[in-house]
Design an enzyme around this catalytic site. Structure first.
Site, PDB file in Angstrom:
ATOM      1  N   THR A 151       0.816  -1.205   0.000  1.00  0.00           N
ATOM      2  CA  THR A 151       0.000   0.000   0.000  1.00  0.00           C
ATOM      3  C   THR A 151       0.856   1.264   0.000  1.00  0.00           C
ATOM      4  OG1 THR A 151      -0.164   0.039   2.414  1.00  0.00           O
ATOM      5  CG2 THR A 151      -1.868  -1.189   1.222  1.00  0.00           C
ATOM      6  N   ASP A 152       0.225   2.360  -0.379  1.00  0.00           N
ATOM      7  CA  ASP A 152       0.911   3.658  -0.389  1.00  0.00           C
ATOM      8  C   ASP A 152       0.492   4.470   0.835  1.00  0.00           C
ATOM      9  OD1 ASP A 152      -1.645   4.634  -0.947  1.00  0.00           O
ATOM     10  OD2 ASP A 152      -1.208   5.055  -3.049  1.00  0.00           O
ATOM     11  N   ALA A 153       0.887   5.731   0.872  1.00  0.00           N
ATOM     12  CA  ALA A 153       0.584   6.593   2.019  1.00  0.00           C
ATOM     13  C   ALA A 153      -0.918   6.794   2.212  1.00  0.00           C
ATOM     14  CB  ALA A 153       1.276   7.950   1.849  1.00  0.00           C
ATOM     15  N   VAL A 173      -3.951   2.566   0.126  1.00  0.00           N
ATOM     16  CA  VAL A 173      -4.459   1.720  -0.957  1.00  0.00           C
ATOM     17  C   VAL A 173      -3.279   1.085  -1.694  1.00  0.00           C
ATOM     18  CG1 VAL A 173      -6.560   3.096  -1.229  1.00  0.00           C
ATOM     19  CG2 VAL A 173      -4.572   3.610  -2.631  1.00  0.00           C
TER      20      VAL A 173
END
Length: 150
Positions: free
Chosen positions: A27-29, A32
């Protein structure tokens, strides 16, 4: 989570499905799945699809002197996946050339389509990285799975 499967009921053109769990590292910041990780999920499904047909990629390199490399990808992101989601990644060959293979892939969470792609693979000589014909046993396995676009 959907279990790994070969084509449903052995049906010609049915998609192979591989389960994937979303880890925190995917996931990213924003929490997601980072878009490039969908390509990793799809790569895993293609590897398992080949393995399920009796072809290990390292053995293809050693025994046949070939590699399958990604030549192009058309990726469409539709909905986000999130940490800990259980996903299903389908893989279905849709076009076969002398030295190329197009694979349609979809990433699902339950009944929701999250991403889809068409991946063009090239069969290349493992030493020279030039196109070579797909070996006959691989070609026969792909032809038995060949279906229409997803």
């Amino acid at each position: 989570m959907v279990a790994a499967s070969s084509p449903a009921g052995g049906e010609r053109g049915a998609a192979f499905v591989w389960p994937v769990r979303v880890y925190y590292e995917d996931t990213d910041a924003g929490g997601v799945v980072y878009y490039a990780n969908y390509l990793k999920f799809m790569e895993r499904a293609r590897t398992e699809w080949l393995r399920g047909r009796g072809f290990e990629q390292d053995r293809l390199r050693i025994d046949s002197g070939i590699l399958f490399v990604v030549r192009s990808v058309a990726l469409e992101l539709r909905r986000p996946a999130r940490f800990n989601d259980a996903l299903s990644v389908s893989c279905r060959p849709v076009a076969l050339g002398r030295a190329s293979l197009d694979v349609a892939q979809v990433v699902w969470r339950d009944a929701t389509e999250l991403a889809r792609a068409t991946v063009r693979l090239a069969c290349v000589d493992a030493e020279r990285f030039v196109p070579v014909a797909i070996p006959a046993p691989v070609r026969a396995a792909v032809e038995s799975d060949l279906g229409d676009e997803l």
